[in-house]
Write an enzyme that holds these catalytic residues in place. Structure first.
Site, PDB file in Angstrom:
ATOM      1  N   GLY A  29     -29.901  66.409  -8.997  1.00 15.84           N
ATOM      2  CA  GLY A  29     -31.284  65.957  -9.058  1.00 15.84           C
ATOM      3  C   GLY A  29     -32.251  67.110  -9.242  1.00 15.84           C
ATOM      4  CG  ASP A  81     -27.418  65.569  -3.152  1.00 15.02           C
ATOM      5  OD1 ASP A  81     -28.301  65.802  -4.005  1.00 15.02           O
ATOM      6  OD2 ASP A  81     -26.556  64.677  -3.300  1.00 15.02           O
ATOM      7  CB  ALA A  83     -32.564  61.831   0.034  1.00 18.12           C
ATOM      8  N   GLY A  95     -28.912  58.181  -5.287  1.00 20.82           N
ATOM      9  CA  GLY A  95     -28.326  57.647  -6.520  1.00 20.82           C
ATOM     10  C   GLY A  95     -29.337  57.444  -7.624  1.00 20.82           C
ATOM     11  CD  GLU A 103     -25.837  62.351  -5.509  1.00 20.93           C
ATOM     12  OE1 GLU A 103     -26.591  62.971  -6.256  1.00 20.93           O
ATOM     13  OE2 GLU A 103     -26.163  61.284  -4.954  1.00 20.93           O
ATOM     14  CE  LYS A 121     -38.022  62.056  -3.630  1.00 19.98           C
ATOM     15  NZ  LYS A 121     -36.873  62.843  -3.996  1.00 19.98           N
TER      16      LYS A 121
END
Ligand code: 5RP
Length: 226
Positions: A29, A81, A83, A95, A103, A121
């Site tokens: 991402g 990662d 989110a 996703g 992931e 987020k």
């Protein structure tokens, strides 16, 4: 600060969780892309990375970072990662970049999940962002009906007018209108539906730490032990 600057801030801050000599789990991402740029400064001090997508693999390799197959290595110390949503317990929706299955695999292989995100987020309850679900294409119509029975509206994600094909050769349903009061139970329930490859609720593989980019700097939320 712009959203892009907040992403760069948390991407840089995530370096503190990288142990010299280790192989790092790397997500996918726009926020992770900032982390990958920052990781390049440590490339001679880490063994390499396990990547969660073809896109991240290409970026890592372009910066001279070795990429290992998940099956070729053991447990990773950390997975970093982004989110699409994260709640106050570290449960996430992921996703948006269609990489949720890999992931979740790399997250499961890692001792600690460090989520990096800008403050937009952080939510009180998951589900405002459409929940991505990777599905086997022949099950799509039935799964649309199963989500409807939960009050959700599922649509096939398109790319250039055709169903998007994931790195695993499958399709994505984006589901709106869900009430996800219990993320662990929701993830377990949907995981059992035939044809579901991966549901984009990460409750069993929740974040241990979240580095949240705010105009006042990086805020660290810890969910470990909870
Ligand atoms: C990709 C993901 C990403 O982590 C999520 O979509 C957040 O992306 P970004 O950092 O671009 O906002 O789950 O499948």
């Amino acid at each position: 600060m712009t959203q892009d600057e907040l992403k760069a801030l948390v991407g840089q801050a995530a370096l503190q969780y990288v142990t010299p000599g280790d192989i790092v789990g790397v997500g996918t991402g726009s926020t992770v892309n900032k982390f990958i740029e920052a990781l390049a400064s440590l490339k001679d001090r880490i063994a390499g990375a396990v990547s969660s997508s073809e896109a991240s693999t290409a970026r890592l390799k372009a910066l001279g970072i070795a990429v290992f197959e998940a099956n070729a290595v053991g447990e990773l110390s950390v997975y970093i990662d982004g989110a699409d949503e994260i709640d106050g317990q570290g449960h996430m929706v992921k996703g948006g970049g269609a990489a949720l299955t890999r992931e979740k695999i790399v997250a499961a292989q890692s001792r600690r999940f460090v989520c990096i995100a800008d403050e937009s987020k952080l939510v009180t309850r998951l589900g405002a962002f459409p929940v991505p679900v990777e599905v086997i294409p022949m099950a799509t119509a039935r799964l649309v009906r199963q989500f409807a029975s939960l009050g959700g509206q599922a649509v096939v994600r398109l790319k250039d007018g055709a169903p998007l094909v994931t790195d695993n050769g499958q399709h994505i349903l984006d589901v709106t209108g869900l009430q996800i009061a219990d993320p662990l139970a929701f993830e377990s329930q949907v995981n059992q539906w035939p044809g579901v490859v991966t549901v984009g609720v990460f409750a069993h593989q929740k974040a241990g730490v979240c580095l949240l980019g705010t105009p006042h700097g990086v805020k660290t939320l810890s969910f470990e032990g909870s």
